[in-house]
Design a protein around this motif. Sequence first.
Motif, mmCIF file in Angstrom:
data_model
loop_
_atom_site.group_PDB
_atom_site.id
_atom_site.type_symbol
_atom_site.label_atom_id
_atom_site.label_comp_id
_atom_site.label_asym_id
_atom_site.label_seq_id
_atom_site.Cartn_x
_atom_site.Cartn_y
_atom_site.Cartn_z
ATOM 1 N N ILE A 183 14.094 54.314 52.762
ATOM 2 C CA ILE A 183 14.308 53.873 51.629
ATOM 3 C C ILE A 183 14.224 52.723 50.709
ATOM 4 O O ILE A 183 14.243 51.829 50.857
ATOM 5 N N HIS A 184 14.351 53.403 49.072
ATOM 6 C CA HIS A 184 14.314 52.139 48.445
ATOM 7 C C HIS A 184 15.059 51.663 47.907
ATOM 8 O O HIS A 184 16.375 51.650 47.892
ATOM 9 N N GLY A 243 12.905 42.198 57.557
ATOM 10 C CA GLY A 243 11.655 43.299 57.919
ATOM 11 C C GLY A 243 12.278 44.175 58.875
ATOM 12 O O GLY A 243 10.774 44.590 59.785
ATOM 13 N N HIS A 244 12.820 44.587 59.700
ATOM 14 C CA HIS A 244 13.360 45.236 60.895
ATOM 15 C C HIS A 244 13.719 46.916 60.856
ATOM 16 O O HIS A 244 13.161 48.193 61.003
ATOM 17 N N SER A 245 13.646 46.471 58.924
ATOM 18 C CA SER A 245 14.329 48.069 58.705
ATOM 19 C C SER A 245 13.030 48.689 57.797
ATOM 20 O O SER A 245 11.884 48.276 57.357
ATOM 21 N N GLN A 246 13.456 49.721 57.227
ATOM 22 C CA GLN A 246 12.418 50.444 55.863
ATOM 23 C C GLN A 246 12.880 50.573 54.747
ATOM 24 O O GLN A 246 12.506 51.176 54.163
ATOM 25 N N LEU A 247 13.384 49.748 54.605
ATOM 26 C CA LEU A 247 13.334 49.591 53.296
ATOM 27 C C LEU A 247 12.898 48.836 52.648
ATOM 28 O O LEU A 247 11.914 48.307 53.299
ATOM 29 N N TYR A 248 12.366 49.562 50.782
ATOM 30 C CA TYR A 248 10.588 49.445 50.384
ATOM 31 C C TYR A 248 11.411 49.027 49.586
ATOM 32 O O TYR A 248 11.818 48.966 48.516
ATOM 33 N N ASP A 249 10.617 47.891 48.703
ATOM 34 C CA ASP A 249 10.675 46.980 47.697
ATOM 35 C C ASP A 249 10.226 48.021 45.960
ATOM 36 O O ASP A 249 10.475 48.478 44.817
ATOM 37 N N THR A 250 9.024 48.449 46.294
ATOM 38 C CA THR A 250 8.511 48.798 44.574
ATOM 39 C C THR A 250 7.944 50.453 45.053
ATOM 40 O O THR A 250 8.284 51.325 46.440
ATOM 41 N N ILE A 251 7.977 51.293 44.240
ATOM 42 C CA ILE A 251 7.431 53.247 44.538
ATOM 43 C C ILE A 251 6.496 53.071 45.329
ATOM 44 O O ILE A 251 6.230 53.764 45.471
ATOM 45 N N GLN A 269 -0.742 57.688 45.965
ATOM 46 C CA GLN A 269 -1.531 59.104 45.268
ATOM 47 C C GLN A 269 -0.726 58.598 43.902
ATOM 48 O O GLN A 269 -1.416 59.371 42.689
ATOM 49 N N GLY A 270 1.006 58.297 43.855
ATOM 50 C CA GLY A 270 1.232 58.257 42.481
ATOM 51 C C GLY A 270 1.147 59.690 41.749
ATOM 52 O O GLY A 270 2.172 60.633 42.486
ATOM 53 N N GLY A 271 2.281 59.890 40.153
ATOM 54 C CA GLY A 271 2.505 60.726 39.653
ATOM 55 C C GLY A 271 4.098 61.889 40.385
ATOM 56 O O GLY A 271 4.452 60.294 40.778
ATOM 57 N N ALA A 272 4.681 62.239 40.370
ATOM 58 C CA ALA A 272 6.049 62.739 40.750
ATOM 59 C C ALA A 272 6.008 62.935 41.930
ATOM 60 O O ALA A 272 7.338 62.770 42.555
ATOM 61 N N MET A 273 5.345 62.106 43.177
ATOM 62 C CA MET A 273 5.516 62.709 44.435
ATOM 63 C C MET A 273 6.890 61.900 45.058
ATOM 64 O O MET A 273 7.702 61.683 45.952
ATOM 65 N N PRO A 274 6.500 60.768 44.437
ATOM 66 C CA PRO A 274 7.209 59.145 45.081
ATOM 67 C C PRO A 274 8.700 59.601 44.764
ATOM 68 O O PRO A 274 9.744 58.793 45.773
ATOM 69 N N TRP A 275 8.851 59.932 43.151
ATOM 70 C CA TRP A 275 9.931 59.142 42.813
ATOM 71 C C TRP A 275 10.365 61.220 43.705
ATOM 72 O O TRP A 275 11.789 60.966 43.553
ATOM 73 N N LEU A 276 9.939 62.037 43.470
ATOM 74 C CA LEU A 276 10.811 62.857 44.793
ATOM 75 C C LEU A 276 11.185 62.730 45.805
ATOM 76 O O LEU A 276 11.998 62.948 46.401
ATOM 77 N N TYR A 277 10.232 61.680 46.565
ATOM 78 C CA TYR A 277 10.663 61.293 48.203
ATOM 79 C C TYR A 277 12.247 60.465 47.810
ATOM 80 O O TYR A 277 13.255 60.540 48.175
#
Length: 416
Positions: A237-238, A142-150, A158-166
């Motif tokens: 990063i995902h 857990g020391h990196s900034q990798l995340y599991d879900t959107i 906030q949902g919508g298109a912004m998470p996918w654009l990121y």
Amino acid sequence: MDIPLHYFDEYVGDKLYSYLDNPLARYAAPYAANATTLDFSSAHNTLSSLTSYLASVPGLSSLPRDSILRQAISLYGITYVGIFILYFSVATGSYYLIFDKRMESHPRFLKNQVAKEIAFSLEAFPMLDLLTLPWFVGDVRGHSQLYDTIAEGPFGQQGGAMPWLYVAFSAALFLWFTDFAIYWVHRWLHIPFLYKRLHKPHHKWIIPTPFASHAFHPVDGYLQSVPYHLACYLFPIHKYLFIGLFSFVNLWSIFIHDSDMLCGHPLEHYINGPAHHTLHHLYFTCNYGQYFCWADKAFKSFRVPAKDDDPLVAVLAGREKLRLAAEAEERSKQAAAAPASAPASPAAEAISHLRPAEMRRIDSGLGSETEPPKEGESSGDEASSKASSRASSVGPAAIKAAAVATPRREGLRARK
């Protein structure tokens, strides 16, 4: 890396570790009193206390999934098997499907080079894997900034298109950051002090094959891989995206070592492909980039691929030289073995004047065109009539016999 580690533990790891108990555990009871202290007063006491101490160490079967020791051992094995499979599957496919085998005739191609590249890679894998291990252990803990879900990533709430654009932005940022960082790592590795000690083994392969992609000093390979690992500690990063990008960069490293000199396409000023990296192996001081050409252009180390730089040109020129030498040698043998030619008969001399107009045929495939006579030159019919008058003293029988012996030359289609 916690995703492959989870699947490994679920389907292989738990069962595997259950068999990895401490084989000295059964010797612990007789020496229980000395289990925590080492007694070196005599050879017997040293042996019994050391055996008891080692027997008291828990076996690997007792390690839980979240044990850092078990995670490190598992990740080392997963990474080693993964790079082994990736290297041999992709490099083998590229070697047999893309790499031009004629390149092995190049004068700078080493004897048994493919076998040497593979052996060098296999020597580098264990140490390279060990150097990389801390990054992967830090990731799963857990020391990196990798995340599991959107939803867990930037703008996820906030949902919508912004998470996918990121997600798309993070992929582009990863490629830009790693390309720029590797450019400088690679260029610094060409500093004489570092080059001689680390990077020179990789440049042993002047004409590389896909198997040369991982044939380097392990520290050299590790330094050029640091930007990949560092990226996910610097910005989110995902996890699945990171696995895909990490696999892609290893595939790209194999792809750019196939010595394919594709030139003249519109992307050669933007994408650092096999042609660019082939030039790097040939000339050493150009095209340090990994995927793109912009850093090489910005810092004056770019060399655009050209057909004249293609090492295959030297291979074909050498083959043509050998062919011409063999033909010249064959002609000299035939000339030495043939008897002296007899003087031409008057009939053959007369008939020879009938041939030039027939031999100057344009092979368009129709079999009927002839070149028009040049200015001041007689046409074929005029040449034929003059030759006939010169040969009148020889006789029609001789002319007819010579004509039969010299068949008419047909056009390209007739020859086919």
